[in-house]
Every structure is written in C-alpha cells, then in structure tokens.
Design an enzyme around this catalytic site. Sequence first.
Site, PDB file in Angstrom:
ATOM      1  N   GLY A 186      -1.839   7.653  11.359  1.00 20.29           N
ATOM      2  CA  GLY A 186      -2.386   8.018  10.759  1.00 20.29           C
ATOM      3  C   GLY A 186      -2.243   8.555   9.360  1.00 20.29           C
ATOM      4  CB  THR A 187      -0.784  11.439   7.836  1.00 22.05           C
ATOM      5  OG1 THR A 187       0.682  10.458   7.435  1.00 22.05           O
ATOM      6  CG2 THR A 187       0.058  11.916   9.125  1.00 22.05           C
ATOM      7  CG  ASN A 188      -0.256   7.147   4.018  1.00 18.57           C
ATOM      8  OD1 ASN A 188      -0.619   8.253   3.383  1.00 18.57           O
ATOM      9  ND2 ASN A 188       1.089   6.956   5.078  1.00 18.57           N
TER      10      ASN A 188
ATOM     11  CB  ILE B  40       4.488 -10.271  10.160  1.00 21.06           C
ATOM     12  CG1 ILE B  40       5.039  -9.273  10.854  1.00 21.06           C
ATOM     13  CG2 ILE B  40       4.431 -10.489   8.797  1.00 21.06           C
ATOM     14  CD1 ILE B  40       5.644  -8.489   9.234  1.00 21.06           C
ATOM     15  CG  LEU B  41      -1.613  -9.081   8.118  1.00 21.35           C
ATOM     16  CD1 LEU B  41      -2.661  -7.863   6.820  1.00 21.35           C
ATOM     17  CD2 LEU B  41      -3.060  -8.835   9.009  1.00 21.35           C
TER      18      LEU B  41
ATOM     19  CG  HIS C  30       8.051  -0.951   1.528  1.00 21.02           C
ATOM     20  ND1 HIS C  30       8.214  -1.613   3.451  1.00 21.02           N
ATOM     21  CD2 HIS C  30       8.551  -0.873   1.490  1.00 21.02           C
ATOM     22  CE1 HIS C  30       8.949  -1.812   3.656  1.00 21.02           C
ATOM     23  NE2 HIS C  30       9.372  -1.035   2.520  1.00 21.02           N
TER      24      HIS C  30
HETATM   25  C1  GAR Z   1       3.939   5.223   6.696  1.00 17.59           C
HETATM   26  O1  GAR Z   1       5.555   6.271   5.391  1.00 17.59           O
HETATM   27  C2  GAR Z   1       4.525   4.082   6.100  1.00 17.59           C
HETATM   28  O2  GAR Z   1       4.876   3.750   4.698  1.00 17.59           O
HETATM   29  C3  GAR Z   1       4.406   2.860   6.752  1.00 17.59           C
HETATM   30  O3  GAR Z   1       4.775   3.998   8.128  1.00 17.59           O
HETATM   31  C4  GAR Z   1       4.051   4.920   7.558  1.00 17.59           C
HETATM   32  C5  GAR Z   1       3.252   5.426   8.413  1.00 17.59           C
HETATM   33  O4  GAR Z   1       2.762   6.909   8.295  1.00 17.59           O
HETATM   34  N1  GAR Z   1       4.903   2.418   6.510  1.00 17.59           N
HETATM   35  C6  GAR Z   1       5.631   1.147   6.864  1.00 17.59           C
HETATM   36  O5  GAR Z   1       6.888   1.091   7.129  1.00 17.59           O
HETATM   37  C7  GAR Z   1       5.426  -0.057   6.538  1.00 17.59           C
HETATM   38  N2  GAR Z   1       6.192  -1.165   6.990  1.00 17.59           N
HETATM   39  P1  GAR Z   1       1.603   7.244   8.823  1.00 17.59           P
HETATM   40  O6  GAR Z   1       0.815   6.189   9.850  1.00 17.59           O
HETATM   41  O7  GAR Z   1       1.271   8.673   8.938  1.00 17.59           O
HETATM   42  O8  GAR Z   1       0.424   7.364   7.165  1.00 17.59           O
END
Ligand code: GAR
Length: 194
Positions: A12-14, A86-87, A103
């Site tokens: 969940g850093t995003n 996948i939704l 992505h």
């Molecule tokens: C991110 O790099 C995101 O782009 C990727 O998972 C990571 C989550 O990081 N998403 C996918 O691969 C979706 N297909 P986070 O949990 O630290 O935000």
Amino acid sequence: MKNIVVLVSGSGTNLQRIIDTIESGEIRNAKVALVVADRECYGLERAKNHTIETILIPRGKNFSSELGKVIPENTDLIVLAGFLSILKPEFCENWSGKIINIHPALLPKFGGKGMWGMNVHHAVIDAKEKESGATVHFVTPGIDEGEIILQKSFELNEDETPETLAQRIHGVEYEIFPQAIDQVLNTWEIRKTK
Ligand code: GAR
C-alpha cells in the site's frame, strides 16, 4: 469534496502516497472515504492509521458482487492501488469512467492476465526492453486495456534487475498517480470536451 474508494492487496505504498498528497493539496478537493482489500495486507494498516474506514472482502468468485454492495453510492472514483484481483465485467461497466488502475509497465506492453508485480519486471528484463515505466488507465472489462490517462517512461540501466526496476517504477508511480487522480477528479469536464 470528492469521495475516493481505494482497493489494495499489498504493502500500500501507493495508497500512502494518495493519502499524503490529499493532505498536501496535490490532489485537490478529495477524501479517501473507504479502503477495501481482497486479503490481509499492510495497506489495511495504513488506512487504519489514518482512521479511514476499511473492509476486507476475501478474494474469490464473489468478490466483485460483494464489493458492489459496500461501495457508497456517492463515490466519485474507485482507485486500484496495487490491487491484484480481476474485477468482473459487470462491476467495471456499472462504474464505467470511475475506476482507474496503476500498472507497473508501459501499457499496452506487458499487461493482461498474470502481468502484475514482479512478474512484470521479470518479463521486461527477459524481453531486453530498452525502457519501462508506469501507466495510469481507466479500468474496463478487458484486463489492462482501458484508456490511458498518464504514462511516464525511463531508460533501463545496463545492470538493471527486476528489483531495481521495481524500485524505480515505484518512484514514477508516486509522481504520476496523484497527478492522474487529481486530473480525473478535478478536470473531468475539460477532458470530456477535448
Ligand atoms: C505497484 O507497483 C503497482 O503498479 C502494482 O503493484 C505495486 C503495488 O505497490 N500493480 C500491479 O501489478 C497491478 N497489475 P504498493 O502496494 O506499494 O502500492
């Protein structure tokens, strides 16, 4: 005030970046009203630390219909931030134009089923790509196929590994995700008339 629901599966850093950039004003006029996870993950803890409501719906075939029941009707945007289920097409169509995803590659390359997290970075290195980056796009029933909102690329280093790539891509994501969210929430009228 616009209401955002964030979907997470991992660290969940995003999500953290979204919370922080709402606080700093980079994302204007918005609030994370709810965080939904499809498994136990640190993203849920981050939400709780900010007293954001959380719901855990275990992943599986009923996920989308259960999600449909808990998303508040006044939700302006559903944000997939490292969300790995996948939704279902019906859910995507119900919320058409109001779901976005980040992505970790330059779509339309390296998208689709199985292309998530480290798998993507391994595939990019194996394919000897010269560049990679991140993409924010609308979510439609076709996996990773919706309209691109923002994309940013960089050149791969000679000694790039999946791990270094993952780290660099996260950096790009922290830049473009808040921008894309602000753009979709606050300049939607402009986008539509272009
Ligand atoms: C991110 O790099 C995101 O782009 C990727 O998972 C990571 C989550 O990081 N998403 C996918 O691969 C979706 N297909 P986070 O949990 O630290 O935000």
